[in-house]
Design a protein around this motif. Sequence first.
Motif, PDB file in Angstrom:
ATOM      1  N   THR A  27       0.023   6.784  10.291  1.00 29.10           N
ATOM      2  CA  THR A  27       0.155   6.024   9.047  1.00 29.10           C
ATOM      3  C   THR A  27       1.361   5.105   9.186  1.00 29.10           C
ATOM      4  O   THR A  27       2.418   5.549   9.646  1.00 29.10           O
ATOM      5  CB  THR A  27       0.386   6.990   7.864  1.00 29.10           C
ATOM      6  N   PRO A  28       1.235   3.830   8.816  1.00 25.20           N
ATOM      7  CA  PRO A  28       2.390   2.922   8.947  1.00 25.20           C
ATOM      8  C   PRO A  28       3.596   3.426   8.145  1.00 25.20           C
ATOM      9  O   PRO A  28       3.444   3.871   7.005  1.00 25.20           O
ATOM     10  CB  PRO A  28       1.875   1.598   8.360  1.00 25.20           C
ATOM     11  N   VAL A  29       4.765   3.341   8.762  1.00 15.16           N
ATOM     12  CA  VAL A  29       5.989   3.857   8.151  1.00 15.16           C
ATOM     13  C   VAL A  29       6.245   3.268   6.741  1.00 15.16           C
ATOM     14  O   VAL A  29       6.565   4.007   5.814  1.00 15.16           O
ATOM     15  CB  VAL A  29       7.196   3.651   9.102  1.00 15.16           C
ATOM     16  N   PRO A  30       6.082   1.931   6.553  1.00 15.41           N
ATOM     17  CA  PRO A  30       6.345   1.401   5.199  1.00 15.41           C
ATOM     18  C   PRO A  30       5.496   2.072   4.122  1.00 15.41           C
ATOM     19  O   PRO A  30       5.979   2.297   3.005  1.00 15.41           O
ATOM     20  CB  PRO A  30       5.985  -0.078   5.334  1.00 15.41           C
ATOM     21  N   GLU A  31       4.260   2.418   4.444  1.00 13.02           N
ATOM     22  CA  GLU A  31       3.390   3.066   3.450  1.00 13.02           C
ATOM     23  C   GLU A  31       3.896   4.468   3.120  1.00 13.02           C
ATOM     24  O   GLU A  31       3.878   4.902   1.973  1.00 13.02           O
ATOM     25  CB  GLU A  31       1.941   3.141   3.969  1.00 13.02           C
ATOM     26  N   ILE A  32       4.339   5.161   4.154  1.00 17.69           N
ATOM     27  CA  ILE A  32       4.885   6.505   3.924  1.00 17.69           C
ATOM     28  C   ILE A  32       6.131   6.416   3.039  1.00 17.69           C
ATOM     29  O   ILE A  32       6.290   7.167   2.081  1.00 17.69           O
ATOM     30  CB  ILE A  32       5.248   7.211   5.264  1.00 17.69           C
ATOM     31  N   LYS A  62       0.855  -1.197   0.000  1.00 13.95           N
ATOM     32  CA  LYS A  62       0.000   0.000   0.000  1.00 13.95           C
ATOM     33  C   LYS A  62       0.892   1.249   0.000  1.00 13.95           C
ATOM     34  O   LYS A  62       1.948   1.253   0.638  1.00 13.95           O
ATOM     35  CB  LYS A  62      -0.873   0.017   1.261  1.00 13.95           C
ATOM     36  N   ASN A  63       0.498   2.291  -0.703  1.00  6.74           N
ATOM     37  CA  ASN A  63       1.237   3.560  -0.564  1.00  6.74           C
ATOM     38  C   ASN A  63       0.308   4.691  -0.202  1.00  6.74           C
ATOM     39  O   ASN A  63      -0.857   4.679  -0.565  1.00  6.74           O
ATOM     40  CB  ASN A  63       1.916   4.050  -1.842  1.00  6.74           C
ATOM     41  N   VAL A  64       0.866   5.669   0.469  1.00  9.43           N
ATOM     42  CA  VAL A  64       0.103   6.904   0.647  1.00  9.43           C
ATOM     43  C   VAL A  64       0.601   7.905  -0.399  1.00  9.43           C
ATOM     44  O   VAL A  64       1.737   7.816  -0.852  1.00  9.43           O
ATOM     45  CB  VAL A  64       0.275   7.519   2.049  1.00  9.43           C
ATOM     46  N   GLU A  65      -0.271   8.813  -0.736  1.00  9.16           N
ATOM     47  CA  GLU A  65       0.071   9.836  -1.727  1.00  9.16           C
ATOM     48  C   GLU A  65       0.799  10.982  -1.043  1.00  9.16           C
ATOM     49  O   GLU A  65       0.288  11.552  -0.078  1.00  9.16           O
ATOM     50  CB  GLU A  65      -1.225  10.335  -2.370  1.00  9.16           C
ATOM     51  N   ILE A  66       2.021  11.276  -1.498  1.00  7.62           N
ATOM     52  CA  ILE A  66       2.712  12.495  -1.035  1.00  7.62           C
ATOM     53  C   ILE A  66       2.584  13.466  -2.195  1.00  7.62           C
ATOM     54  O   ILE A  66       3.131  13.225  -3.277  1.00  7.62           O
ATOM     55  CB  ILE A  66       4.207  12.239  -0.743  1.00  7.62           C
ATOM     56  N   VAL A  81       5.061  14.475   5.566  1.00  9.58           N
ATOM     57  CA  VAL A  81       5.427  13.211   6.211  1.00  9.58           C
ATOM     58  C   VAL A  81       5.197  13.308   7.716  1.00  9.58           C
ATOM     59  O   VAL A  81       4.653  12.385   8.331  1.00  9.58           O
ATOM     60  CB  VAL A  81       6.896  12.848   5.882  1.00  9.58           C
ATOM     61  N   VAL A  82       5.561  14.435   8.295  1.00  9.02           N
ATOM     62  CA  VAL A  82       5.355  14.614   9.735  1.00  9.02           C
ATOM     63  C   VAL A  82       3.860  14.518  10.075  1.00  9.02           C
ATOM     64  O   VAL A  82       3.469  13.870  11.051  1.00  9.02           O
ATOM     65  CB  VAL A  82       5.961  15.965  10.206  1.00  9.02           C
ATOM     66  N   SER A  83       3.006  15.093   9.230  1.00 10.40           N
ATOM     67  CA  SER A  83       1.555  14.997   9.461  1.00 10.40           C
ATOM     68  C   SER A  83       1.093  13.551   9.367  1.00 10.40           C
ATOM     69  O   SER A  83       0.252  13.103  10.145  1.00 10.40           O
ATOM     70  CB  SER A  83       0.753  15.804   8.435  1.00 10.40           C
TER      71      SER A  83
END
Lengths: 378, 260
Positions: free
Chosen positions: B181-186, B157-161, B173-175
């Motif tokens: 949010t799990p670190v691997p996704e970030i 899974k990824n989060v959108e930056i 990222v800090v937010s």
Amino acid sequence: MDTLNTQLRTRITEITDIHHNRFEILKALDRPKIGWVSIYTPEEILYAAGLIPYRIFGETCTKTTKASAYMHRNICPYVLSCLEEVLAGKHDFADGAVIANVCDARRRLFDVWKYFRSNDFVHMLDLPKEIDATTKAYFITEMQHLMAVLEERFDVKITDQALRHAVSVYNQSRELMQRLYDLRNDIHPPIAGEDYMFMVKAAMTGPREIFNEKMTQLVEDLPRHGREQPVATPRIMICGSYFDHPHIIRVIEEMGGMVACEDTSNGVKYFEGTVDEDKEPLAALADYYLDKATCAALFDSGKRFDHMMALIRQYKVDAVIYVSLKFCDNNLIDFHYQQKRLAEKKIPVLFLETERMASNMGQIRTRIQAFLEAVMLW
Amino acid sequence: MITIGIDSGSLATKGVVLGDDKKILGSAIDLTGGRSRKSGERVYHQVLDRAGLSEQDVAFVVTTGYGRDNLPFSGKNVTEITCHAAGVHFLFPDVATILDIGGQDSKVIRIGNGGRVENFIMNDKCAAGTGRFLEVIAKALEVRLEDLGAISQQTDKNVEISSMCTVFAETEVVSLVAEDTPVPEIVRGVHNVIVERGEILLGKIGLVEPVAMSGGVALNIGVVKALEKRLGLELRIAENPQLTGALGAAVIARNLMEKR
């Protein structure tokens, strides 16, 4: 040779000092001064009205904190630094400015200047973008209007005789600069690339008579210096919008190359061609300024390309560095067209997008060096 | 003939000793730190030691990288662009395009005949999409830079930056950390930012296969896999992609000596 070189150095410094000391020199003159920001401003008319036209360079303002309060940051950095100088009062000695309608950014300079310093004399001179007989006739009416405005403002009469005299004085500068560049082409005199740029800027700074006198001495002295330096290669042409980065020229020279010519407003574009002295002055001025429509803000990019190719042949250019100021939409769009056409002619091109002062010199240096390494084929 | 290439980069200084039969006799990598001249000299002597050689054995030294013109033992300084092209061409003679993501720069180089640079493009003066960007983010996430690749593989899974700017992306990222949010996704989201920047540069120059990747970021398996997926191709990567520039410098040093 040493004495010759010292003599030559003195002559060059006398000319470049006209630019470097421009504020003191201009202030000391008792004729009214009028600033301009585009080489499509017919300076002859201003000169004929008894004024001293000079280019506003914005060179003294490395930070544009005042101007940025009035304009968005994504506007031409040249215009922004010119506005900064105006708002900082650096041009308070002058009696106004004529702004040619070349591009959006210069129009915004006119707007902001007029609005926030309403007592200043700022005149907008319209400039056609498609060049034909109709628009030339229109440009003549624009020049007539400018003359009427100047006559009223400065209580003078611009006579036909004064116009003809102005044309001959300015033609003399053009011919002298062309001779200087021909010598640069043939004998490669021991003059640094940035000196050429500052000499063109000196021509723009006025007083014209002094410039002509000093430049006459220089071009007469120069041939005696012969081929004093090995001819440097590759020979680079700098193209693009407003360009006055001495650092970029220096990097090219440190790499063993040289700037053969600059297809920019502070270079060849300013002094190429001459105004026809046998014609009626206004018609001749319209022909001169509109026929040299090779700025990216003007429409005919085919004409601009032909002009580039002519310079490449004349100055035996090996490669082109196209420098655009950030946010100069005209050049940013033009580049893609010119790049394609230059590639068809197998002329290597490097594109650089810079700020007013080349603040990221490390990266710019790497780009230029890598480009020259590729051009030198090793 | 023995030649040496030293690559004084913004984050790391790299050195390679090249011997006859195209053999690499020694190499070293060290942090550049605040004084590039000092770290350059250290790496220069390290590679000599590792190859069991002394200065007298060396025919020529070419230096490259940001500190390239500040090293006393340099015979000639050459840009990292030309050196990366020469290094990659030495390792993979058929490669036509290089994506190099280093500490401070990302660039795409098109290679022509004989490893010659045909065209290149570099990122603007901005750390987005570079090794420095990953370094900033690793710090914000309190993980080690070299672990980012492995961490990103712990999830799909990824989060959108959305921010392209290093400073704003760090805030983003800090937010995300604050939202648990799990670190691997970030990390995957962060890698995608790098991939996007690379894709833009490749698009500007025009991608011709095969494509090689060089520079320190090629060590990050997460970025490599994401890039390969997005571009739909397999990237050629040297065993030690950080050394490509220094290797290229040593190759150029050799070519220069052979021409003399």
